[in-house]
Motif scaffolding. Structure first.
Motif, PDB file in Angstrom:
ATOM      1  N   ASP A   1      -8.378   0.821  -0.862  1.00 41.35           N
ATOM      2  CA  ASP A   1      -7.556   1.548   0.107  1.00 41.35           C
ATOM      3  C   ASP A   1      -8.181   2.910   0.387  1.00 41.35           C
TER       4      ASP A   1
ATOM      5  N   THR B   1      -2.912  -7.349  -6.658  1.00 41.60           N
ATOM      6  CA  THR B   1      -4.078  -6.571  -6.264  1.00 41.60           C
ATOM      7  C   THR B   1      -4.934  -7.335  -5.259  1.00 41.60           C
TER       8      THR B   1
ATOM      9  N   ALA C   1       0.830  -1.216   0.000  1.00 38.69           N
ATOM     10  CA  ALA C   1       0.000   0.000   0.000  1.00 38.69           C
ATOM     11  C   ALA C   1       0.857   1.255   0.000  1.00 38.69           C
TER      12      ALA C   1
ATOM     13  N   TYR D   1      -5.342   3.352  -4.677  1.00 39.94           N
ATOM     14  CA  TYR D   1      -4.779   2.233  -5.442  1.00 39.94           C
ATOM     15  C   TYR D   1      -4.321   2.648  -6.833  1.00 39.94           C
TER      16      TYR D   1
ATOM     17  N   HIS E   1      -1.299  -3.974  -3.191  1.00 39.70           N
ATOM     18  CA  HIS E   1      -2.206  -2.854  -2.894  1.00 39.70           C
ATOM     19  C   HIS E   1      -3.646  -3.314  -3.062  1.00 39.70           C
TER      20      HIS E   1
END
Length: 392
Positions: free
Chosen positions: A330, A353, A259, A335, A326
Motif C-alpha cells: 500500500d 493480506t 486498506a 500495511y 490490506h
C-alpha cells in the motif's frame, strides 16, 4: 565585552525563534495538505492508443497493476472499464477494454481508478436508488437498496475514503445483493455533493462519524436491527470512531475494513518520511493540531486528537468482529499498522493480506478472493448475530 555577549545571545535567541517559527509554519503546511480536500483530481495517466477492444497506456505502477480497473478522462466526463494486461513492455501497457460507459475514449490524459463501477446500474448488479438523509450539517445524499421483506433486519452500510466518491463502495454491492442484505452508501461532509465542515477540512474521522451515524438512524427507522459496516481507507477511521461514540454502535455485528487507517499517527509519519521531512516535524504537527488554538495552525475548527485515532494503542477497546483487508505494498496507508493491530487482537480481527494491490485495490487485483473472504465473514456474522437475537 558584556555588550558583545548580549548581542550574541540576542542573535541566538532570534535564530532559535525564527527556526521555531519556520518549523511551525512548515508543520502547518504539511498537516493542511492532509486535511484539505483536493479541488481537482489529477489525470496523471496517458492513453497512447485505442482500438475497438484495447487501450494502450504509458507504463506506470498504476497502469501496470494486475486486475480490473476504470479509466476516467476529461474531468470525469468519460469512463471506461478495463481488464487484464494483454501486452506490456518497458514503455507501455495494453489492456482489454471491457466497456465504455460514457464519453469517447481517445488518446490523451486520463485517470486510472480502482472504482470500476462509475455509478449504480441494473446491468452490472449494482442497482441502488438515490436517497437523502438528515445529517448534522443538513441534507446528505446517498444510495440505498432497502430490504425486499420488511422482516429483513440486516443492513450493510458502506463508507468511502478520503477524497473518494461513493462509487468507491460499489465493488461490494453485487455480493451484498446476492446475500440479501439491505444496502446504504452514505455521503459525508466535504464530499463534492455534500455540505462541508465550517472549516472545509477533513477531521480524520473525528467529526465525519456523525454523518454516518445519521445514516444509521435512517436505516434503523426502516427496520435495521443488525448492521455490517464497511470502510475503505479513511472510511475505516470513520467507522472506528463511530463504534467508539455512536448510540447505534450496539447494532453493529460486523466490520469489514479495506486498506483502513487504523493509526493516523503512523500514516502521517509515513507521508512525512516519503517527503523527506523530519519525524520531529511530523510529531510536532500532530501535537499542535490537537491544541485548542489549532484553527490558526491547521485551519480546522476543532482540535484533532491524533492519539484518539491510534487503534493500536487502543486495541483493548475493540469489541466488534472485524475483517481487515490490506496489501503489503500500500502506497498511501501503510500495511504495518493493520498487521500490528491484528496481532494485538487476534480474537477480534481477521487479517487478510494481499500483494501488489497498492491502495484499496484488493478487489481489483483478485475479485474472487475478495468476494470469498468477505462473503464468508458476512455470512458468519449474520448467522451468529441471528442466533444471539433468537436466544434473547
Amino acid at each position: 565585552m558584556s555588550h558583545v555577549i548580549r548581542r550574541t545571545a540576542t542573535a541566538g535567541a532570534v535564530g532559535v525563534t525564527v527556526a521555531g517559527a519556520s518549523l511551525v509554519g512548515l508543520g502547518g503546511y504539511f498537516v493542511r495538505q492532509i486535511l484539505t480536500p483536493a479541488k481537482t483530481v489529477a489525470e496523471d495517466e496517458t492513453v497512447l492508443a485505442v482500438d475497438a477492444d484495447t487501450v494502450t497506456l504509458r507504463r506506470t505502477p498504476a497502469s501496470a497493476s494486475p486486475g480490473r480497473y476504470s479509466l476516467y478522462w476529461q474531468s470525469f466526463s468519460g469512463h471506461a472499464r478495463i481488464g487484464e494486461i494483454l501486452h506490456e513492455d518497458d514503455e507501455s501497457v495494453t489492456r482489454e477494454v471491457l466497456a465504455v460507459d460514457f464519453g469517447r475514449l481517445t488518446p490523451g490524459p486520463a485517470r486510472f481508478s480502482s472504482y470500476f463501477y462509475p455509478a449504480p446500474s441494473v446491468e452490472d448488479g449494482t442497482k441502488l436508488q438515490e436517497m437523502t438523509y438528515d445529517g448534522p450539517l443538513g441534507t446528505m445524499p446517498g444510495w440505498v437498496s432497502e430490504p425486499a421483506q420488511p422482516q429483513d433486519d440486516v443492513w450493510a452500510v458502506l463508507v468511502h475514503g478520503r477524497g473518494a466518491f461513493r462509487a468507491e463502495a460499489l465493488r461490494a454491492v453485487p455480493l451484498l445483493h446476492d446475500l440479501g442484505l439491505a444496502i446504504l452508501v452514505p455521503g459525508y461532509r466535504n464530499d463534492v455533493d455534500t455540505p462541508p465542515n465550517a472549516d472545509g477540512r477533513y477531521h480524520l474521522g473525528l467529526s465525519e462519524w456523525r454523518d454516518i451515524e445519521a445514516s444509521l438512524a435512517y436505516a434503523v427507522e426502516r427496520g435495521a436491527q443488525r448492521i455490517v459496516l464497511f470502510g475503505w481507507s479513511m472510511g475505516g477511521a470513520i467507522v472506528l470512531q463511530l463504534l467508539d461514540h455512536s448510540a447505534y454502535a450496539d447494532k453493529v455485528v460486523g466490520v469489514v475494513l479495506d486498506a483502513p487507517v487504523v493509526s493516523w499517527r503512523q500514516v502521517i509519519d509515513s507521508h512525512a518520511a516519503a517527503h523527506r521531512l523530519p519525524l520531529a516535524l511530523s510529531h510536532a504537527a500532530q501535537r499542535l493540531v490537537g491544541q485548542s488554538w489549532s484553527k490558526s495552525f491547521g485551519g480546522v475548527s476543532m482540535p484533532l486528537s491524533i492519539p484518539h485515532t491510534d487503534w493500536i494503542a487502543r486495541a483493548d477497546e475493540l469489541r466488534v468482529p472485524t475483517l481487515l483487508i490490506h496489501s503489503v505494498d500500500d502506497d498511501f496507508v501503510p500495511y504495518e499498522p493493520s498487521r500490528d493491530l491484528a496481532e494485538a487482537r487476534p480474537d477480534v480481527i481477521q487479517l487478510e493480506t494481499w500483494h501488489t494491490a497498492l491502495h484499496c485495490r484488493e478487489w481489483n487485483v483478485d475479485p474472487q478472493r475478495w468476494r470469498s473472504v468477505v462473503e464468508t465473514f458476512v455470512r458468519t456474522r449474520v448467522a451468529e448475530s441471528g442466533r444471539g437475537a433468537d436466544d434473547e
